[in-house]
Design a protein around this motif. Structure first.
Motif, PDB file in Angstrom:
ATOM      1  N   LEU A  46      43.916  49.738  39.003  1.00 35.95           N
ATOM      2  CA  LEU A  46      44.161  48.486  39.726  1.00 35.95           C
ATOM      3  C   LEU A  46      43.576  48.522  41.134  1.00 35.95           C
ATOM      4  CD1 LEU A  46      47.801  47.615  38.640  1.00 35.95           C
ATOM      5  CD2 LEU A  46      45.701  46.384  38.087  1.00 35.95           C
ATOM      6  N   ILE A  47      43.726  49.652  41.809  1.00 36.09           N
ATOM      7  CA  ILE A  47      43.154  49.762  43.159  1.00 36.09           C
ATOM      8  C   ILE A  47      41.632  49.686  43.097  1.00 36.09           C
ATOM      9  CG2 ILE A  47      42.843  51.314  45.126  1.00 36.09           C
ATOM     10  CD1 ILE A  47      45.707  52.297  44.627  1.00 36.09           C
ATOM     11  N   MET A  48      41.017  50.361  42.132  1.00 40.07           N
ATOM     12  CA  MET A  48      39.553  50.323  42.005  1.00 40.07           C
ATOM     13  C   MET A  48      39.067  48.924  41.667  1.00 40.07           C
ATOM     14  SD  MET A  48      38.083  53.172  42.722  1.00 40.07           S
ATOM     15  CE  MET A  48      36.488  52.832  42.038  1.00 40.07           C
ATOM     16  N   LEU A  49      39.763  48.239  40.779  1.00 39.49           N
ATOM     17  CA  LEU A  49      39.352  46.888  40.394  1.00 39.49           C
ATOM     18  C   LEU A  49      39.426  45.935  41.584  1.00 39.49           C
ATOM     19  CD1 LEU A  49      38.556  44.926  38.111  1.00 39.49           C
ATOM     20  CD2 LEU A  49      40.978  44.525  37.775  1.00 39.49           C
ATOM     21  N   GLY A  50      40.569  45.914  42.252  1.00 42.35           N
ATOM     22  CA  GLY A  50      40.721  45.016  43.395  1.00 42.35           C
ATOM     23  C   GLY A  50      39.808  45.389  44.549  1.00 42.35           C
ATOM     24  N   GLY A  51      39.677  46.688  44.813  1.00 41.58           N
ATOM     25  CA  GLY A  51      38.834  47.132  45.917  1.00 41.58           C
ATOM     26  C   GLY A  51      37.365  46.858  45.689  1.00 41.58           C
ATOM     27  N   SER A  52      36.891  47.067  44.468  1.00 44.84           N
ATOM     28  CA  SER A  52      35.473  46.809  44.202  1.00 44.84           C
ATOM     29  C   SER A  52      35.169  45.313  44.259  1.00 44.84           C
ATOM     30  CB  SER A  52      35.052  47.399  42.865  1.00 44.84           C
ATOM     31  OG  SER A  52      35.759  46.793  41.806  1.00 44.84           O
ATOM     32  N   MET A  53      36.130  44.488  43.853  1.00 47.74           N
ATOM     33  CA  MET A  53      35.931  43.042  43.993  1.00 47.74           C
ATOM     34  C   MET A  53      35.861  42.651  45.470  1.00 47.74           C
ATOM     35  SD  MET A  53      38.395  41.708  40.906  1.00 47.74           S
ATOM     36  CE  MET A  53      38.297  40.006  41.345  1.00 47.74           C
ATOM     37  N   LEU A  54      36.688  43.276  46.288  1.00 49.50           N
ATOM     38  CA  LEU A  54      36.679  42.999  47.723  1.00 49.50           C
ATOM     39  C   LEU A  54      35.373  43.463  48.372  1.00 49.50           C
ATOM     40  CD1 LEU A  54      38.327  41.955  50.133  1.00 49.50           C
ATOM     41  CD2 LEU A  54      39.181  44.285  50.411  1.00 49.50           C
TER      42      LEU A  54
END
Length: 91
Positions: A46-54
């Motif tokens: 979840l952190i990787m998904l949200g962070g990469s989108m950001l």
């Protein structure tokens, strides 16, 4: 063109990986995953998904340059992109 942006984007992605590894298990535990492995995988994902989108929103990747498809007056025209098939003509 854009060399500093590429470096900043790379640094941001490395920082994201380190952050996800550090805080992933805690986030997964808060979400209610009972096993340590499940909590780590869910939280880190979840952190990787949200962070990469950001990162992609703030520092978009460079767009590739496409050659002209018309071939009119363009010396870099490639026959690979022609819709009418290959033709023998001097460049």
């Amino acid at each position: 063109g854009g060399g500093a942006r590429k470096v900043l984007r790379t640094v941001a992605m490395v920082a994201l990986v380190v952050t996800a590894a550090a805080f992933g298990p805690a986030v997964g535990g808060v979400l209610g995953f009972s096993t340590q492995m499940g909590a780590m995988a869910a939280g880190t994902g979840l952190i990787m998904l949200g962070g990469s989108m950001l990162v992609n929103a703030l520092l978009p990747p460079p767009m590739p340059e496409m050659p002209s498809l018309t071939g009119r007056g363009d010396a870099s025209f490639s026959q690979n992109y022609a819709l009418s098939g290959a033709r023998n003509r001097a460049r």
